[in-house]
Design a protein around this motif. Structure first.
Motif, PDB file in Angstrom:
ATOM      1  N   HIS A  20      32.482  80.821 -40.963  1.00 46.46           N
ATOM      2  CA  HIS A  20      31.176  80.808 -40.331  1.00 46.46           C
ATOM      3  C   HIS A  20      30.791  79.429 -40.287  1.00 46.46           C
ATOM      4  CE1 HIS A  20      31.055  80.523 -44.738  1.00 46.46           C
ATOM      5  NE2 HIS A  20      30.026  79.447 -44.744  1.00 46.46           N
TER       6      HIS A  20
ATOM      7  N   HIS B  60      33.146  76.679 -42.329  1.00 45.52           N
ATOM      8  CA  HIS B  60      33.544  77.035 -43.552  1.00 45.52           C
ATOM      9  C   HIS B  60      34.278  78.274 -43.575  1.00 45.52           C
ATOM     10  CE1 HIS B  60      30.181  75.154 -46.247  1.00 45.52           C
ATOM     11  NE2 HIS B  60      30.837  73.963 -45.321  1.00 45.52           N
TER      12      HIS B  60
ATOM     13  N   MET C  53      28.417  76.611 -41.041  1.00 41.62           N
ATOM     14  CA  MET C  53      27.393  76.438 -42.154  1.00 41.62           C
ATOM     15  C   MET C  53      26.518  75.233 -41.509  1.00 41.62           C
ATOM     16  SD  MET C  53      27.412  77.644 -45.073  1.00 41.62           S
ATOM     17  CE  MET C  53      25.939  77.635 -46.328  1.00 41.62           C
TER      18      MET C  53
ATOM     19  N   MET D  65      33.001  79.524 -50.646  1.00 44.44           N
ATOM     20  CA  MET D  65      33.245  79.068 -49.383  1.00 44.44           C
ATOM     21  C   MET D  65      33.769  77.529 -49.444  1.00 44.44           C
ATOM     22  SD  MET D  65      29.585  79.098 -47.939  1.00 44.44           S
ATOM     23  CE  MET D  65      28.260  78.339 -48.646  1.00 44.44           C
TER      24      MET D  65
END
Ligand SMILES: [Cu+2]
Length: 142
Positions: free
Chosen positions: A101, A68, A103, A79
């Motif tokens: 990141h 994301h 997820m 996001m």
């Protein structure tokens, strides 16, 4: 198996051998019990001579794993799933709090400090790299 197919398979093996992607400084954010999702952060280091493109991920700790992006817009945080991430040759791509990141969606069990979660990064069905990441409580995050 015909010869062309064999050559193709051998070629794809040698290509994936050139992809030298490693996961450094990785961890999974440990959240209070009851949270269905969390995120993993890491540095993706490409020591090879070619860009590496990540198009998929999975994890033994969650039903789904997605890369994301993270944005602040008009004071709102949002996001969004990204279809691919390119780690440049001899370069790196950073997944960090408030930024990109990994997820982890629908955790298969509660994650506590000290637990470990395996993540894999893929291009299509081809595994690029994998790592076992420690769970670090959000309270200990910098
Ligand atoms: Cu996310």
């Amino acid at each position: 198996m015909n010869r062309h197919l064999l050559a193709l398979i051998l070629l794809s093996f040698s290509c994936s051998a050139l992809a030298e992607l490693t996961i450094k400084d990785g961890y999974v954010r440990g959240l209070p019990p009851g949270q269905p999702n969390t995120a993993a952060f890491m540095r993706l280091v490409n020591s090879g001579d070619q860009d590496v493109v990540i198009t998929a991920a999975d994890s033994n700790g969650a039903e789904l794993a997605e890369v994301h992006s993270h944005k602040h817009q008009n004071g709102m945080m949002s996001m969004e799933k990204v279809d691919q991430v390119t780690v440049p040759a001899k370069g790196e791509f950073v997944l960090a709090p408030g930024k990109y990141h990994l997820m982890l969606i629908r955790l298969t069990k509660p994650l506590r400090e000290g637990d470990e979660v395996e993540v894999r990064l893929l291009n299509g069905d081809v595994e690029l790299t994998r790592a076992t990441l420690p769970v670090r409580s959000v309270l200990n995050e910098r």
